[in-house]
Design a protein around this motif. Structure first.
Motif, short mmCIF file in Angstrom:
data_model
loop_
_atom_site.label_atom_id
_atom_site.label_comp_id
_atom_site.label_asym_id
_atom_site.label_seq_id
_atom_site.Cartn_x
_atom_site.Cartn_y
_atom_site.Cartn_z
N VAL A 27 -0.10 0.29 0.30
CA VAL A 27 -0.92 -0.12 1.31
C VAL A 27 -2.24 0.19 1.22
N GLY A 28 -3.47 -0.53 -0.24
CA GLY A 28 -4.50 0.16 -0.30
C GLY A 28 -3.81 0.90 -1.49
N CYS A 29 -3.15 0.53 -2.26
CA CYS A 29 -3.10 2.13 -3.28
C CYS A 29 -4.14 2.33 -4.25
N GLY A 30 -5.45 1.90 -4.00
CA GLY A 30 -5.87 1.88 -4.47
C GLY A 30 -5.84 2.11 -6.89
N SER A 31 -6.12 3.63 -7.27
CA SER A 31 -5.54 3.31 -8.58
C SER A 31 -4.03 4.19 -8.35
N VAL A 49 0.07 -1.61 -3.55
CA VAL A 49 -0.26 -3.09 -2.99
C VAL A 49 -2.25 -3.17 -3.12
N ASP A 50 -2.76 -3.85 -3.56
CA ASP A 50 -3.66 -3.39 -4.04
C ASP A 50 -4.74 -4.80 -3.67
N ILE A 51 -5.95 -5.44 -3.16
CA ILE A 51 -6.86 -6.62 -3.51
C ILE A 51 -7.95 -5.96 -4.66
N SER A 52 -7.86 -5.00 -4.96
CA SER A 52 -8.68 -4.75 -5.95
C SER A 52 -8.05 -4.89 -7.89
N SER A 53 -8.34 -5.85 -8.35
CA SER A 53 -7.98 -5.93 -10.42
C SER A 53 -8.26 -4.64 -10.60
N ASN A 54 -9.85 -4.43 -10.53
CA ASN A 54 -9.82 -3.59 -11.14
C ASN A 54 -9.11 -2.12 -10.97
N MET A 55 -8.51 -2.34 -9.59
CA MET A 55 -7.76 -0.58 -9.27
C MET A 55 -6.34 -0.87 -9.93
N ILE A 56 -5.48 -1.75 -9.33
CA ILE A 56 -4.44 -2.42 -9.91
C ILE A 56 -4.55 -2.20 -11.66
N MET A 78 -1.24 -6.85 -7.33
CA MET A 78 -3.10 -7.22 -6.44
C MET A 78 -2.94 -8.38 -5.65
N ARG A 79 -2.96 -8.08 -4.38
CA ARG A 79 -2.93 -9.05 -2.93
C ARG A 79 -4.10 -8.74 -2.05
N ASP A 80 -4.33 -9.48 -1.25
CA ASP A 80 -4.34 -9.16 0.57
C ASP A 80 -3.13 -8.28 0.79
N ILE A 81 -3.17 -7.83 1.52
CA ILE A 81 -1.85 -7.48 2.03
C ILE A 81 -1.57 -7.91 3.24
N LEU A 82 -2.68 -8.92 3.96
CA LEU A 82 -2.10 -10.05 5.11
C LEU A 82 -1.73 -11.32 4.33
N SER A 96 -0.48 3.89 3.85
CA SER A 96 -1.52 4.19 3.43
C SER A 96 -2.55 4.76 3.93
N ARG A 97 -3.57 5.06 2.90
CA ARG A 97 -4.12 6.25 2.72
C ARG A 97 -6.09 5.70 2.53
N ASN A 98 -6.99 5.38 3.91
CA ASN A 98 -8.16 4.98 3.91
C ASN A 98 -8.25 3.53 3.48
N SER A 99 -7.37 2.50 3.74
CA SER A 99 -7.94 1.51 2.89
C SER A 99 -8.19 0.92 4.18
N VAL A 100 -7.61 0.99 5.73
CA VAL A 100 -6.98 -0.08 6.95
C VAL A 100 -9.01 -0.41 7.45
N LEU A 101 -9.71 0.70 6.65
CA LEU A 101 -11.11 0.96 7.26
C LEU A 101 -11.64 -0.61 6.81
N HIS A 102 -11.02 -1.21 5.85
CA HIS A 102 -11.45 -2.77 5.09
C HIS A 102 -10.76 -3.63 6.30
N ILE A 103 -9.92 -3.79 6.81
CA ILE A 103 -9.13 -4.76 7.57
C ILE A 103 -8.92 -5.67 8.91
C1 LIG Z 1 -11.28 3.95 -0.15
S1 LIG Z 1 -9.84 3.42 -0.93
C2 LIG Z 1 -8.60 4.07 -1.14
C3 LIG Z 1 -7.79 4.23 -2.11
C4 LIG Z 1 -6.25 4.64 -2.05
N1 LIG Z 1 -5.31 4.91 -0.90
C5 LIG Z 1 -6.53 6.74 -2.26
O1 LIG Z 1 -6.05 7.21 -1.37
O2 LIG Z 1 -7.13 7.04 -2.91
C6 LIG Z 1 -9.68 1.81 -0.15
C7 LIG Z 1 -8.71 0.66 -1.54
O3 LIG Z 1 -8.40 -0.56 0.28
C8 LIG Z 1 -7.98 -1.45 -0.32
N2 LIG Z 1 -8.19 -2.66 -0.18
C9 LIG Z 1 -8.99 -3.47 0.91
N3 LIG Z 1 -9.04 -4.16 1.35
C10 LIG Z 1 -7.69 -4.53 1.15
C11 LIG Z 1 -6.41 -5.65 1.40
N4 LIG Z 1 -6.79 -6.87 2.01
N5 LIG Z 1 -5.81 -5.88 0.89
C12 LIG Z 1 -5.15 -4.82 -0.07
N6 LIG Z 1 -5.66 -3.85 0.00
C13 LIG Z 1 -6.90 -3.74 0.43
C14 LIG Z 1 -9.62 -1.55 -1.78
O4 LIG Z 1 -9.76 -2.32 -3.06
C15 LIG Z 1 -9.45 0.20 -2.04
O5 LIG Z 1 -8.82 -0.24 -3.42
#
Ligand SMILES: C[S@@+](CC[C@H](N)C(=O)[O-])C[C@H]1O[C@@H](n2cnc3c(N)ncnc32)[C@H](O)[C@@H]1O
Length: 232
Positions: A27-31, A49-56, A78-82, A96-103
């Motif tokens: 979840v929020g896989c980044g690149s 899965v990642d919300i950012s098209s650049n990352m995907i 590419m999708r919002d996990i929600l 999920s690594r350091n991604s849920v912080l944005h949700i």
């Molecule tokens: C700090 S990066 C971490 C990326 C990766 N997990 C890593 O450890 O390198 C956070 C990622 O969460 C993604 N993200 C944020 N909100 C998201 C959402 N609602 N659904 C899916 N991905 C999301 C961002 O686009 C970003 O790529």
């Protein structure tokens, strides 16, 4: 993004007991760093899965260079996990690594993750969290600017437990401090090359962010934690 901590996946993946053929959701896989690592080393199938098209786009580009067998074990979306729905009991491991912080709506997210995990499956999450000290104005401004929705380790754990998981939560604040300091120490000597490729202003901006982060960690406003859950 040079100053984003790398948090290498090796150490964490060792705890997961991954076996060839298992299905992992990142979840929020980044690149795709963790996804490539897990699929190569453990032979698992990873759906990133990642919300950012650049990352995907970056992940998909990297995927094209892989050997066929590994390539076929990876899927990026590419999708919002929600907004996602993978069906009940679809994954052996959810990572999920350091991604849920944005949700912001973590309740909705963890309820979904619980449904998507197979019985006896493992949830593994690392995330930034609020520390026990009061939040200063500059830290609050930084969180707002970076679209971060942080809660304390305790409150985070409550959300995960309420979704149904049995949980072990660990505050990794000391580790976070060490990693951030190492990253900053490694970045400073790149000043000349960095300023040439980007700009001196950007270099200084990144150093300021990293230095502020260290201050917030050391004043216990900001921490980092791991959450290992099981679906019983
Ligand atoms: C700090 S990066 C971490 C990326 C990766 N997990 C890593 O450890 O390198 C956070 C990622 O969460 C993604 N993200 C944020 N909100 C998201 C959402 N609602 N659904 C899916 N991905 C999301 C961002 O686009 C970003 O790529």
């Amino acid at each position: 993004m040079l100053l984003e901590p790398m948090f290498p996946p090796q150490e964490f993946c060792r705890q997961l007991g991954l076996r060839p053929g298992q299905r992992v959701l990142d979840v929020g896989c980044g690149s795709g760093g963790s996804a490539f690592f897990m699929s190569r080393l453990y032979g698992v199938h990873v759906h990133g899965v990642d919300i950012s098209s650049n990352m995907i786009d970056l992940a998909v580009q990297r995927q094209t260079h892989l050997r066929r067998a590994q390539r076929k074990r990876l899927q990026f979306e590419m999708r919002d996990i929600l907004d996602a729905d993978y069906g009940d009991c679809s994954f052996d491991v959810i990572y999920s690594r350091n991604s849920v912080l944005h949700i912001t709506n973590k309740e909705e997210l963890f309820a979904k993750l619980y449904r998507w995990l197979k019985p006896s499956g493992t949830l593994f999450v690392t995330d930034y969290c609020l520390g026990p000290a009061p939040t200063s104005r500059p830290f609050a401004d930084y969180m707002a600017k970076s679209s971060m929705s942080l809660v304390t380790v305790r409150d985070y754990g409550r959300v995960v437990t309420r979704a149904g998981f049995s949980l072990i939560a660990r505050d990794l604040g000391n580790e976070f401090d060490r990693i951030q300091q190492n990253e900053l120490d490694a970045f400073i000597p790149t000043q000349e090359a960095f300023a040439q490729e980007y700009s001196q202003e950007e270099f200084e901006g990144m150093v300021t962010v990293a230095t502020n982060k260290l201050t917030w960690i050391r004043t216990r406003q900001l921490t980092w934690a791991s959450f290992v859950g099981r679906k019983l």
